[in-house]
Design a protein around this motif. Structure first.
Motif, mmCIF file in Angstrom:
data_model
loop_
_atom_site.group_PDB
_atom_site.id
_atom_site.type_symbol
_atom_site.label_atom_id
_atom_site.label_comp_id
_atom_site.label_asym_id
_atom_site.label_seq_id
_atom_site.Cartn_x
_atom_site.Cartn_y
_atom_site.Cartn_z
ATOM 1 N N THR A 1 14.039 18.331 -16.517
ATOM 2 C CA THR A 1 13.521 19.035 -15.349
ATOM 3 C C THR A 1 13.324 18.035 -14.218
ATOM 4 O O THR A 1 13.382 16.819 -14.423
ATOM 5 C CB THR A 1 12.191 19.741 -15.661
ATOM 6 N N SER A 2 13.066 18.544 -13.023
ATOM 7 C CA SER A 2 13.030 17.683 -11.835
ATOM 8 C C SER A 2 11.769 16.845 -11.741
ATOM 9 O O SER A 2 11.774 15.775 -11.133
ATOM 10 C CB SER A 2 13.134 18.546 -10.585
ATOM 11 N N ARG A 3 10.677 17.319 -12.277
ATOM 12 C CA ARG A 3 9.354 16.696 -12.106
ATOM 13 C C ARG A 3 8.983 16.557 -10.625
ATOM 14 O O ARG A 3 8.265 15.627 -10.225
ATOM 15 C CB ARG A 3 9.278 15.352 -12.809
ATOM 16 N N LEU A 4 9.450 17.471 -9.821
ATOM 17 C CA LEU A 4 9.125 17.462 -8.392
ATOM 18 C C LEU A 4 7.862 18.256 -8.068
ATOM 19 O O LEU A 4 7.400 18.244 -6.928
ATOM 20 C CB LEU A 4 10.298 18.034 -7.584
ATOM 21 N N SER A 5 7.301 18.952 -9.058
ATOM 22 C CA SER A 5 6.180 19.844 -8.761
ATOM 23 C C SER A 5 4.974 19.144 -8.124
ATOM 24 O O SER A 5 4.358 19.709 -7.210
ATOM 25 C CB SER A 5 5.751 20.601 -10.026
ATOM 26 N N PRO A 6 4.598 17.915 -8.532
ATOM 27 C CA PRO A 6 3.480 17.276 -7.835
ATOM 28 C C PRO A 6 3.784 17.005 -6.363
ATOM 29 O O PRO A 6 2.903 17.116 -5.502
ATOM 30 C CB PRO A 6 3.272 15.967 -8.606
ATOM 31 N N HIS A 7 5.034 16.688 -6.073
ATOM 32 C CA HIS A 7 5.415 16.398 -4.684
ATOM 33 C C HIS A 7 5.449 17.675 -3.846
ATOM 34 O O HIS A 7 5.106 17.664 -2.658
ATOM 35 C CB HIS A 7 6.755 15.670 -4.657
ATOM 36 N N LEU A 8 5.826 18.770 -4.455
ATOM 37 C CA LEU A 8 5.764 20.045 -3.741
ATOM 38 C C LEU A 8 4.315 20.467 -3.535
ATOM 39 O O LEU A 8 3.961 21.012 -2.486
ATOM 40 C CB LEU A 8 6.531 21.117 -4.519
ATOM 41 N N HIS A 9 3.466 20.217 -4.513
ATOM 42 C CA HIS A 9 2.053 20.587 -4.380
ATOM 43 C C HIS A 9 1.380 19.820 -3.248
ATOM 44 O O HIS A 9 0.664 20.411 -2.425
ATOM 45 C CB HIS A 9 1.319 20.334 -5.689
ATOM 46 N N PHE A 10 1.580 18.522 -3.190
ATOM 47 C CA PHE A 10 0.955 17.717 -2.141
ATOM 48 C C PHE A 10 1.759 17.716 -0.842
ATOM 49 O O PHE A 10 1.288 17.196 0.163
ATOM 50 C CB PHE A 10 0.747 16.279 -2.624
ATOM 51 N N GLY A 11 2.942 18.292 -0.873
ATOM 52 C CA GLY A 11 3.743 18.374 0.341
ATOM 53 C C GLY A 11 4.389 17.072 0.736
ATOM 54 O O GLY A 11 4.750 16.880 1.901
ATOM 55 N N THR A 12 4.591 16.156 -0.211
ATOM 56 C CA THR A 12 5.354 14.951 0.110
ATOM 57 C C THR A 12 6.848 15.277 0.169
ATOM 58 O O THR A 12 7.633 14.489 0.704
ATOM 59 C CB THR A 12 5.098 13.848 -0.931
ATOM 60 N N LEU A 13 7.210 16.414 -0.375
ATOM 61 C CA LEU A 13 8.531 17.011 -0.169
ATOM 62 C C LEU A 13 8.314 18.433 0.316
ATOM 63 O O LEU A 13 7.378 19.104 -0.114
ATOM 64 C CB LEU A 13 9.336 17.056 -1.470
ATOM 65 N N SER A 14 9.206 18.916 1.184
ATOM 66 C CA SER A 14 9.120 20.314 1.603
ATOM 67 C C SER A 14 10.009 21.169 0.714
ATOM 68 O O SER A 14 11.100 20.750 0.312
ATOM 69 C CB SER A 14 9.536 20.467 3.068
ATOM 70 N N ALA A 15 9.519 22.370 0.408
ATOM 71 C CA ALA A 15 10.321 23.301 -0.392
ATOM 72 C C ALA A 15 11.631 23.622 0.317
ATOM 73 O O ALA A 15 12.676 23.769 -0.323
ATOM 74 C CB ALA A 15 9.524 24.571 -0.654
#
Length: 461
Positions: A229-243
């Protein structure tokens, strides 16, 4: 000199940040402001794992701003009081902030608007910053939100997402005092395997995922041992990446894996629009069944500690404690086990998850727990996930279980998800192995058939 304030919340990034870009268009100088909000601390947000990840995010955001001639301004206290103080100190004409969906975010917006009213400063709230599509943008005929995912996904897919916004080249910051940017090292009680935070880390992970991981997502996303899996969920939660940026990148890749991955991002938006329309669902059943939940403290403690006697459940719970993160398949199984096999209130599980999850937020955590408990949007509210069957299907050789339950290292594959069945030569072989700690692993705290029968009787299923 004109000044605008950027109040960072769940959008801790420079790339694809409509809040930041709008403030830079508005004014000659800005105040990039983050407030350690006493109100959020009181709600339980400031648990060690999220606080540590947040510290990484703020440090990286400050570094990125300094590379562009600016800096991050950090304050502590009541968010409204601190914003009002910064506006008074700088004469700012506008405060820009991303829209949220929780009751807390709505109340913060109301309080900010009221507090700024006597200053002549205008509050500007931006949609589609935390999510790809704004929560209230897609509505079924005659209703205030979609209650079923599939029709929502059809609309969401046809809608499209906004264009990507590049990071600013230069940022000029007004002269205003700041507290020091915190460091992760100052925070105690952090899970030893917690991942690093920050926009730079998130963007590297996104590039690697789009290059090497996403194409295999459709076939491998349930391979819990392979961790595909991407393990991007923490970055999406804190907004360090935009959806929005993640969706654009996945759509360009275009594989079936990318399509399956984008569908998961749509689920995230779906839960946000449900909570925006029904904010009470953060604490109340979205669809009540009149449940009279059990509250067996020993069983709840066993579940929290990964000592239920069901290896797939226990491995996932130990991963959560060690990493502050859990594979989605694990989340589904442990939530089903707590709410339907043990018949414990979903709010108990939701609180435990929020005490550890680095990606824990109100919309996704609470609505996913309600889905698992059958009190949410699931169209099959009485489905029960059998942890033995799930383990055999998604961890057939027991690699995941052995990773997190070293006391079962020597158990043969055929027994790894049912170690209580060991007997005869297999038991003797295990008992004489150098690494055998099987005696330390508990027997099941409940029979699955007993738990299911109890749940079905309670639900009248």
């Amino acid at each position: 000199m004109t000044v605008s304030v950027v109040l960072f919340t769940s959008d801790l990034r420079l790339h694809d940040n409509p809040v930041l870009r709008a403030a830079l268009r508005d004014a000659e100088r800005i105040v990039p402001l983050f407030v350690y909000d006493d109100g959020l601390r009181a709600t339980g947000f400031a648990v060690p794992n999220r606080s540590a990840f947040l510290a990484d995010c703020l440090e990286d955001l400050d570094s990125g701003l300094r590379e562009r001639g600016g800096r991050l301004v950090v304050r502590s206290g009541d968010v409204v009081e601190q914003v009002h103080r910064v506006v008074t100190e700088t004469g700012a004409a506008r405060v820009h902030v991303a829209a949220g969906v929780s009751r807390y975010a709505a109340r913060r917006e109301e309080r900010l608007r009221a507090a700024l009213g006597d200053t002549g400063c205008r509050l500007v709230v931006h949609d589609a910053v935390v999510t790809a599509v704004a929560p209230g943008e897609l509505l079924p005929s005659g209703k205030d939100h979609y209650a079923v995912f599939t029709p929502y996904f059809r609309r969401w897919t046809s809608e499209g997402v906004r264009d990507f916004l590049a990071a600013p080249r230069a940022v000029r910051v007004a002269d205003v005092a700041s507290e020091p940017v915190p460091a992760r090292a100052e925070i105690t009680g952090v899970s030893p395997g917690l991942a690093a935070g920050g926009e730079s880390t998130g963007r590297r992970r996104l590039r690697a995922w789009l290059s090497d991981g996403i194409a295999g997502y459709e076939d491998g996303h349930d391979d819990i041992a392979g961790d595909a899996t991407s393990r991007l969920s923490p970055h999406l939660h804190f907004g360090t990446l935009s959806a929005a940026e993640v969706i654009h990148g996945a759509s360009r890749e275009g594989s079936p894996g990318a399509q399956a991955f984008v569908r998961q991002l749509a689920w995230r938006d779906f839960h946000h629009q449900v909570l925006a329309a029904r904010p009470a669902a953060a604490a109340q059943d979205y669809r009540s069944h009149g449940d009279r939940w059990r509250a067996d403290k020993k069983e709840i403690a066993a579940w929290c500690d990964g000592r239920t006697g069901y290896p797939f459940v226990d491995a996932a719970m130990r991963q959560l404690r060690h990493e502050g993160w859990m594979h989605n398949r694990g989340r589904m199984v442990v939530a089903s086990f707590l709410t339907k096999t043990l018949y414990v209130d979903w709010r108990v599980g939701a609180r435990h998850f929020l005490s550890l999850l680095v990606d824990g937020d109100v919309a996704n955590n609470q609505m996913n727990w309600q889905w698992a408990a059958g009190t949410g949007t699931d169209t099959r509210p009485n489905r029960v996930l059998n942890p033995v069957i799930q383990g055999k299907r998604f961890d057939p050789d027991g690699s995941y279980v052995r990773r997190w339950l070293p006391e079962l290292e020597g158990v043969p594959d055929r027994y790894i998800h049912e170690p209580w069945k060991l007997q005869g030569p297999d038991r003797a072989s295990l008992d004489h192995a150098d690494h055998a700690d099987h005696a330390d692993y508990p027997d099941p705290i409940v029979e699955l058939a007993e738990g299911r029968a109890r749940f079905e009787q309670a639900r009248g299923a």
